[in-house]
Design a protein around this motif. Structure first.
Motif, mmCIF file in Angstrom:
data_model
loop_
_atom_site.group_PDB
_atom_site.id
_atom_site.type_symbol
_atom_site.label_atom_id
_atom_site.label_comp_id
_atom_site.label_asym_id
_atom_site.label_seq_id
_atom_site.Cartn_x
_atom_site.Cartn_y
_atom_site.Cartn_z
ATOM 1 N N LEU A 203 -4.341 4.769 -8.697
ATOM 2 C CA LEU A 203 -5.022 5.491 -7.636
ATOM 3 C C LEU A 203 -4.844 7.005 -7.711
ATOM 4 C CD1 LEU A 203 -6.691 5.324 -5.039
ATOM 5 C CD2 LEU A 203 -4.551 5.001 -3.775
ATOM 6 N N VAL A 204 -3.599 7.470 -7.791
ATOM 7 C CA VAL A 204 -3.326 8.913 -7.722
ATOM 8 C C VAL A 204 -3.962 9.672 -8.887
ATOM 9 C CG1 VAL A 204 -1.512 10.671 -7.778
ATOM 10 C CG2 VAL A 204 -1.263 8.660 -6.307
ATOM 11 N N PRO A 205 -3.762 9.254 -10.155
ATOM 12 C CA PRO A 205 -4.427 9.977 -11.254
ATOM 13 C C PRO A 205 -5.950 9.968 -11.128
ATOM 14 C CG PRO A 205 -2.701 8.546 -12.120
ATOM 15 C CD PRO A 205 -2.878 8.188 -10.671
ATOM 16 N N THR A 206 -6.511 8.853 -10.636
ATOM 17 C CA THR A 206 -7.961 8.763 -10.485
ATOM 18 C C THR A 206 -8.465 9.743 -9.427
ATOM 19 O OG1 THR A 206 -7.974 6.442 -11.138
ATOM 20 C CG2 THR A 206 -9.891 7.226 -9.931
ATOM 21 N N TRP B 128 3.319 8.280 0.995
ATOM 22 C CA TRP B 128 3.722 6.900 0.727
ATOM 23 C C TRP B 128 4.905 6.575 1.622
ATOM 24 C CZ3 TRP B 128 0.895 3.971 -2.722
ATOM 25 C CH2 TRP B 128 -0.027 4.684 -3.496
ATOM 26 N N LEU B 129 4.636 5.816 2.680
ATOM 27 C CA LEU B 129 5.655 5.463 3.657
ATOM 28 C C LEU B 129 6.088 4.010 3.441
ATOM 29 C CD1 LEU B 129 3.855 7.068 6.731
ATOM 30 C CD2 LEU B 129 5.529 8.139 5.212
ATOM 31 N N LYS B 130 7.006 3.567 4.242
ATOM 32 C CA LYS B 130 7.492 2.192 4.133
ATOM 33 C C LYS B 130 6.399 1.230 4.591
ATOM 34 C CE LYS B 130 11.204 -0.903 5.595
ATOM 35 N NZ LYS B 130 12.426 -1.045 6.433
ATOM 36 N N ASN B 131 5.950 0.405 3.653
ATOM 37 C CA ASN B 131 4.944 -0.629 3.927
ATOM 38 C C ASN B 131 3.583 -0.079 4.362
ATOM 39 O OD1 ASN B 131 6.766 -2.653 3.306
ATOM 40 N ND2 ASN B 131 7.507 -2.794 5.412
ATOM 41 N N LYS C 167 7.284 7.756 -2.834
ATOM 42 C CA LYS C 167 7.272 6.964 -4.053
ATOM 43 C C LYS C 167 5.919 6.287 -4.238
ATOM 44 C CE LYS C 167 9.691 3.255 -6.493
ATOM 45 N NZ LYS C 167 10.728 2.205 -6.412
ATOM 46 N N GLU C 168 5.189 6.723 -5.267
ATOM 47 C CA GLU C 168 3.866 6.163 -5.533
ATOM 48 C C GLU C 168 3.992 4.742 -6.082
ATOM 49 O OE1 GLU C 168 1.971 8.841 -8.171
ATOM 50 O OE2 GLU C 168 2.209 10.588 -6.858
ATOM 51 N N ILE D 39 -3.058 2.690 6.054
ATOM 52 C CA ILE D 39 -3.337 1.410 5.419
ATOM 53 C C ILE D 39 -2.014 0.694 5.125
ATOM 54 C CG2 ILE D 39 -4.327 0.299 3.380
ATOM 55 C CD1 ILE D 39 -6.310 2.598 3.241
ATOM 56 N N PRO D 40 -1.768 -0.402 5.791
ATOM 57 C CA PRO D 40 -0.511 -1.138 5.578
ATOM 58 C C PRO D 40 -0.578 -1.986 4.306
ATOM 59 C CG PRO D 40 -1.840 -2.264 7.209
ATOM 60 C CD PRO D 40 -2.598 -1.023 6.829
ATOM 61 N N PHE D 41 0.581 -2.192 3.692
ATOM 62 C CA PHE D 41 0.645 -3.104 2.528
ATOM 63 C C PHE D 41 2.073 -3.639 2.444
ATOM 64 C CE2 PHE D 41 1.805 1.082 0.965
ATOM 65 C CZ PHE D 41 2.921 0.845 0.200
#
Length: 381
Positions: free
Chosen positions: A252-255, A317-320, A279-280, A375-377
Motif C-alpha cells: 500500500l505505502v509504496p503504491t 498505523w495504530l493498534k488494530n 509500524k507499516e 479502518i479497523p483490522f
C-alpha cells in the motif's frame, strides 16, 4: 426431463429469455452506435454551418457598406442630375440596384443557414437523448441478466433471502456496469479521440509538405509527436486507475507514494505530500484496495472540485486500525448541500462500510477539506 428453476421454469424457457435479452441488448447497442456516429457527423456538419454563417455575415457586412456607398452616390447623381450623362446615371442606378439584390440574397442565405443550424442543434439534442437512453437500457439489461445468471442454480434459496441482500447484490452489479461505462467513455473521449486526431493531423502534414514545404511539415510532426505522447499518457493513466500493479507487488505505502508522484507530475503547480507513521503492515487485498481507492478519490476531488494546489496524505498505523487523513487547501464546500448530492462521497462511504470503517468529513466554503478514514483490522489477517 429439463432442469427447472424453482421447480417452475424449464431451462429452455430460461435460456430463451436470456437469448432474447442478449439480442435486445445487441439491437440497442447497434442503435446507440449508429446514433453516436450520426451525432458526430451532425456535430461536424453543425460546425461547417456555423463557419458558413460567419462567412455569409462577413460578406453581408461588406455588401451593406457597398450598398450604402452606392446609395450615397445615387443621391449625389440625383441631386446634380444635369451634370451626368444618361449612361452614367443608368450605371449608378444599376450598380445600386445590383448591390441591393445581392444584399437581399445574402440576408436570405443567412436566414436559411440559421434555420439549418437551429434544426441541427435540435436534432443533436434528440440524438444525445437517444444515446443516453440506449446506454441506460443496455445497463439495465446487463444488470437483470447478470442477476438472473448468478442466481440461476439457487433461485429457491435466493427467494428466501433477505431483500436487503438482494438490493446489495444488484447495487454491486450496477456499480460494475457504471464503471465499465465510465471506462468506455474515458477511452472514447480520450485515447480514441486523440488517435482520430492523429489520423487527421497525418493528412494535414502530407498536405502541408506538398503546399508549404518541409519546414512547416516538420513543425506539424513535432506537434503530432506531442499529441501521441499525450495519448500514451492517457492510456497509462486509465490502466493505472483500473488497478496499479505495484499494489500487489510492493504494498500500500509504496503504491500511494508512486501514485502521488504521478499525480504531481501530471498536474503542474499541484504539490502533494505523503506522511506515514507507525509500524507499516501488509493488509488483506480488499483492505489495501479500499484504502488506495479512498485516497485516490480524495485527491481527485481535491484537484478537480476543490481547485487545490497543496494536498497532504497522512497515514497512522495504530493498534488494530489504520487512520488516513487527506487534507487540502482548496475552496471547500458546504457539507449540508453536497452531502447527499455527491456520487464521489457516496462511493467513499460505501467502500469504507465494506471494511467496517468510518469516514469523517470537515469542510466549509473557502477553508479547504479534511477527510479522515478509520479502518479497523486484525493483526495477522
Amino acid at each position: 426431463m429439463a432442469k427447472k428453476i424453482g421447480g417452475n421454469i424449464p431451462d429452455s424457457i430460461f435460456n430463451a429469455m436470456l437469448d432474447g435479452m442478449e439480442q435486445a441488448k445487441q439491437d440497442i447497442f447497434v442503435i446507440s452506435e449508429e446514433s453516436r456516429q450520426s451525432y458526430e457527423e451532425m456535430k461536424n456538419e453543425l460546425e461547417d454551418v456555423r463557419v458558413e454563417i460567419s462567412t455569409i455575415i462577413e460578406a453581408g457586412d461588406l455588401l451593406e457598406e457597398k450598398t450604402r456607398a452606392a446609395r450615397r452616390r445615387l443621391a449625389e447623381v440625383s441631386q446634380f442630375f444635369s451634370s451626368f450623362t444618361e449612361s452614367e446615371v443608368r450605371q449608378v442606378y444599376e450598380q445600386a440596384n445590383d448591390l441591393q439584390v445581392e444584399l437581399s440574397v445574402n440576408r436570405n442565405e443567412e436566414k436559411k443557414c440559421r434555420q439549418r443550424r437551429d434544426k441541427l442543434q435540435r436534432r443533436l439534442q434528440i440524438l444525445l437523448q437517444t444515446i443516453e437512453r440506449a446506454e441506460s437500457l443496455v445497463n439495465q439489461i446487463n444488470v437483470a441478466s447478470s442477476y438472473l445468471v448468478s442466481d440461476y442454480e439457487n433461485v429457491d434459496e435466493a427467494i428466501d433471502k433477505n431483500k436487503t441482500f438482494q438490493d446489495y447484490s444488484l447495487r454491486i452489479i450496477e456499480v460494475q456496469e457504471e464503471e465499465r461505462k465510465r471506462l468506455s467513455r474515458e477511452i472514447h473521449d480520450g485515447p480514441a479521440q486523440m488517435m482520430a486526431n492523429v489520423l487527421l493531423r497525418s493528412d494535414l502534414i502530407e498536405r502541408t509538405y506538398r503546399e508549404k514545404g518541409p519546414e512547416p511539415a516538420f513543425q506539424e510532426i513535432t506537434s503530432l509527436k506531442e499529441m501521441v505522447r499525450q495519448a500514451l499518457t492517457e492510456v497509462r493513466r486509465i490502466i493505472y486507475d483500473l488497478r496499479p500493479m505495484t499494489l500487489d507487488d510492493l504494498g500500500l505505502v509504496p503504491t500511494l507514494k508512486k501514485y502521488m508522484d504521478t499525480i504531481e507530475e501530471y498536474n503542474k503547480g499541484v504539490g502533494l505530500k505523503f506522511l506515514s507513521s507507525g509500524k507499516e503492515e501488509r493488509l488483506p487485498n480488499n483492505y489495501e484496495t479500499t484504502i488506495f481507492r479512498l485516497v485516490q478519490e480524495g485527491i481527485s476531488n481535491a484537484i478537480r472540485h476543490g481547485k487545490s494546489n497543496d494536498i497532504t496524505v497522512e497515514m497512522k498505523w495504530l493498534k488494530n486500525q489504520v487512520q488516513i487523513m487527506v487534507t487540502d487547501n482548496g475552496i471547500g464546500f458546504d457539507q449540508g448541500i453536497v452531502k447527499n448530492q455527491s456520487f464521489g462521497l457516496t462511493g467513499m462511504r460505501e467502500r469504507i462500510e465494506l471494511v467496517e470503517g468510518n469516514l469523517i468529513i470537515n469542510s466549509s466554503p473557502g477553508n479547504g477539506t479534511m477527510l479522515m478514514f478509520h479502518i479497523p483490522f486484525k493483526k495477522g489477517i
